[in-house]
Design a protein around this motif. Structure first.
Motif, PDB file in Angstrom:
ATOM      1  N   LEU A 145      -6.463 -18.134   0.448  1.00  0.00           N
ATOM      2  CA  LEU A 145      -5.539 -17.585  -0.530  1.00  0.00           C
ATOM      3  C   LEU A 145      -5.549 -16.063  -0.506  1.00  0.00           C
ATOM      4  O   LEU A 145      -4.520 -15.409  -0.637  1.00  0.00           O
ATOM      5  CB  LEU A 145      -5.908 -18.085  -1.940  1.00  0.00           C
ATOM      6  N   GLY A 146      -6.744 -15.485  -0.310  1.00  0.00           N
ATOM      7  CA  GLY A 146      -6.848 -14.028  -0.281  1.00  0.00           C
ATOM      8  C   GLY A 146      -6.126 -13.402   0.892  1.00  0.00           C
ATOM      9  O   GLY A 146      -5.762 -12.216   0.843  1.00  0.00           O
ATOM     10  N   ASP A 147      -5.897 -14.191   1.956  1.00  0.00           N
ATOM     11  CA  ASP A 147      -5.200 -13.640   3.119  1.00  0.00           C
ATOM     12  C   ASP A 147      -3.738 -13.338   2.820  1.00  0.00           C
ATOM     13  O   ASP A 147      -3.096 -12.576   3.551  1.00  0.00           O
ATOM     14  CB  ASP A 147      -5.284 -14.621   4.298  1.00  0.00           C
ATOM     15  N   GLY A 148      -3.205 -13.951   1.774  1.00  0.00           N
ATOM     16  CA  GLY A 148      -1.807 -13.713   1.440  1.00  0.00           C
ATOM     17  C   GLY A 148      -1.582 -12.545   0.506  1.00  0.00           C
ATOM     18  O   GLY A 148      -0.434 -12.219   0.180  1.00  0.00           O
ATOM     19  N   LEU A 149      -2.663 -11.899   0.076  1.00  0.00           N
ATOM     20  CA  LEU A 149      -2.519 -10.757  -0.825  1.00  0.00           C
ATOM     21  C   LEU A 149      -2.164  -9.497  -0.038  1.00  0.00           C
ATOM     22  O   LEU A 149      -2.676  -9.267   1.052  1.00  0.00           O
ATOM     23  CB  LEU A 149      -3.824 -10.527  -1.601  1.00  0.00           C
ATOM     24  N   GLY A 150      -1.287  -8.713  -0.596  1.00  0.00           N
ATOM     25  CA  GLY A 150      -0.913  -7.458   0.039  1.00  0.00           C
ATOM     26  C   GLY A 150      -1.937  -6.372  -0.230  1.00  0.00           C
ATOM     27  O   GLY A 150      -2.833  -6.516  -1.064  1.00  0.00           O
ATOM     28  N   GLY A 151      -1.806  -5.296   0.480  1.00  0.00           N
ATOM     29  CA  GLY A 151      -2.719  -4.166   0.312  1.00  0.00           C
ATOM     30  C   GLY A 151      -1.934  -2.857   0.301  1.00  0.00           C
ATOM     31  O   GLY A 151      -0.707  -2.851   0.481  1.00  0.00           O
ATOM     32  N   PRO A 152      -2.597  -1.750   0.074  1.00  0.00           N
ATOM     33  CA  PRO A 152      -1.908  -0.450   0.067  1.00  0.00           C
ATOM     34  C   PRO A 152      -1.262  -0.178   1.427  1.00  0.00           C
ATOM     35  O   PRO A 152      -1.882  -0.393   2.474  1.00  0.00           O
ATOM     36  CB  PRO A 152      -3.028   0.547  -0.227  1.00  0.00           C
ATOM     37  N   ASP A 153      -0.031   0.262   1.414  1.00  0.00           N
ATOM     38  CA  ASP A 153       0.707   0.567   2.636  1.00  0.00           C
ATOM     39  C   ASP A 153       0.648   2.075   2.877  1.00  0.00           C
ATOM     40  O   ASP A 153       1.229   2.848   2.106  1.00  0.00           O
ATOM     41  CB  ASP A 153       2.157   0.113   2.510  1.00  0.00           C
ATOM     42  N   PRO A 154      -0.069   2.509   3.912  1.00  0.00           N
ATOM     43  CA  PRO A 154      -0.161   3.959   4.164  1.00  0.00           C
ATOM     44  C   PRO A 154       1.180   4.569   4.525  1.00  0.00           C
ATOM     45  O   PRO A 154       1.333   5.804   4.470  1.00  0.00           O
ATOM     46  CB  PRO A 154      -1.148   4.043   5.343  1.00  0.00           C
ATOM     47  N   GLY A 155       2.162   3.747   4.876  1.00  0.00           N
ATOM     48  CA  GLY A 155       3.470   4.288   5.219  1.00  0.00           C
ATOM     49  C   GLY A 155       4.127   5.016   4.063  1.00  0.00           C
ATOM     50  O   GLY A 155       4.885   5.974   4.273  1.00  0.00           O
ATOM     51  N   TYR A 156       3.838   4.598   2.816  1.00  0.00           N
ATOM     52  CA  TYR A 156       4.427   5.277   1.659  1.00  0.00           C
ATOM     53  C   TYR A 156       3.933   6.712   1.567  1.00  0.00           C
ATOM     54  O   TYR A 156       4.703   7.632   1.241  1.00  0.00           O
ATOM     55  CB  TYR A 156       4.091   4.511   0.381  1.00  0.00           C
ATOM     56  N   ASP A 157       2.642   6.906   1.831  1.00  0.00           N
ATOM     57  CA  ASP A 157       2.104   8.271   1.797  1.00  0.00           C
ATOM     58  C   ASP A 157       2.740   9.138   2.872  1.00  0.00           C
ATOM     59  O   ASP A 157       2.993  10.327   2.658  1.00  0.00           O
ATOM     60  CB  ASP A 157       0.581   8.230   1.982  1.00  0.00           C
ATOM     61  N   VAL A 158       3.022   8.557   4.043  1.00  0.00           N
ATOM     62  CA  VAL A 158       3.657   9.313   5.123  1.00  0.00           C
ATOM     63  C   VAL A 158       5.057   9.747   4.704  1.00  0.00           C
ATOM     64  O   VAL A 158       5.476  10.893   4.949  1.00  0.00           O
ATOM     65  CB  VAL A 158       3.714   8.467   6.409  1.00  0.00           C
ATOM     66  N   VAL A 159       5.807   8.845   4.057  1.00  0.00           N
ATOM     67  CA  VAL A 159       7.152   9.187   3.599  1.00  0.00           C
ATOM     68  C   VAL A 159       7.111  10.331   2.599  1.00  0.00           C
ATOM     69  O   VAL A 159       7.900  11.293   2.681  1.00  0.00           O
ATOM     70  CB  VAL A 159       7.825   7.945   2.978  1.00  0.00           C
TER      71      VAL A 159
END
Length: 281
Positions: A184-198
């Motif tokens: 179940l934990g494999d389906g959880l999302g995490g922080p996307d570093p792409g937002y910081d790049v934008v």
């Protein structure tokens, strides 16, 4: 404490005739004698409390713990019972002990906190579903059937059905049924570093546009095309050392314009600490 010659038989064998003892208890002042009689009454009615606790077996709580909660409810019943009202103690104690156990389940055993109203809806829906299942063999009762049986609206039935799965929760390490080791934990999302790049690109863009065209070209070739300093120097017809100085100056200028004074001071402090450690080695 059991006595013979009951005026009226009790419905259960674990219901002793203690009417006279409760009358004496009500007349006694606070003191050792009253405490001793109170404890004797609690011990006499403990089998009844344990019988009530047995009704809640198999609901995720150990029987011994349920007996402890039931005993606490019994103590409250003994302290709150007033024989002057003319009702038998058992009629007062049973709902008191049962309520204490239900309160224990509500406050301590629900994985998710659910309002009392929703818990009551859950219990009514669960009870109606169980009773209707005997009249609808081969299929589950519909929402409309449950609503009519439990005298609820269909919206309330859906709310109660959603709460059926809130009493307990699976671990994030539990495997999904039918999957090949997928947790179940494999389906959880995490922080996307792409937002910081934008955010960084949008912040630095006006500063880049204020640089001279040659400096813009050098930064573009170095950081967007991945060219080496020597390759940039050959393309622009300058020395590699000159390209290095321009890169250093442009980066320092952009950093000064983009970062706040606090961030600049922190980075300078970190760089100084790293220089000291490097020299110490």
């Amino acid at each position: 404490m059991r006595t013979t010659g009951r005026a009226k038989p009790h419905p259960h064998d674990d219901a002793p005739d203690t009417a006279a003892a409760f009358e004496r208890l009500a007349a006694l002042p606070q003191g050792p004698q009253r405490t001793a009689l109170r404890d004797e009454l609690v011990r006499a009615w403990l089998p009844m409390a344990e019988r009530i606790a047995g009704r809640f077996r198999g609901r995720g709580e150990a029987y011994e713990d349920l007996c402890q909660v039931a005993a606490l409810g019994l103590v409250k019943a003994v302290d709150g019972y007033d024989p002057v009202r003319g009702h038998a103690f058992e009629a007062y104690a049973v709902p008191t002990v049962t309520g204490e156990i239900k309160r224990h389940f509500r406050d301590h055993l629900w994985t998710l906190h659910v309002p009392r109203r929703v818990q009551d809806l859950r219990n009514r829906v669960r009870r109606a579903t169980k009773e209707l299942a005997q009249t609808t063999p081969g299929r589950s009762p519909t929402v409309a059937e449950i609503a009519a049986w439990a005298q609820l609206t269909e919206s309330e039935v859906r709310t109660g059905m959603e709460a059926l799965d809130c009493f307990s929760a699976l671990s994030l390490d539990a495997e999904v049924t039918g999957s090949d080791g997928f947790r179940l934990g494999d389906g959880l999302g995490g922080p996307d570093p792409g937002y910081d790049v934008v955010v960084d690109r949008v912040t630095v863009m006006p500063c880049l546009h204020r640089l001279p065209e040659r400096e813009q070209t050098i930064l573009y070739l170095r950081f967007f095309h991945g060219m080496t300093q020597q390759g940039i120097a050959d393309r622009l017809g300058v020395s590699q050392m000159h390209v290095s100085r321009l890169l250093t100056r442009c980066c320092a200028q952009l950093r000064e314009e983009v970062l706040t004074p606090e961030e600049t001071a922190t980075r300078e402090e970190t760089a100084t600490r790293e220089d000291v450690l490097t020299r110490a080695r």
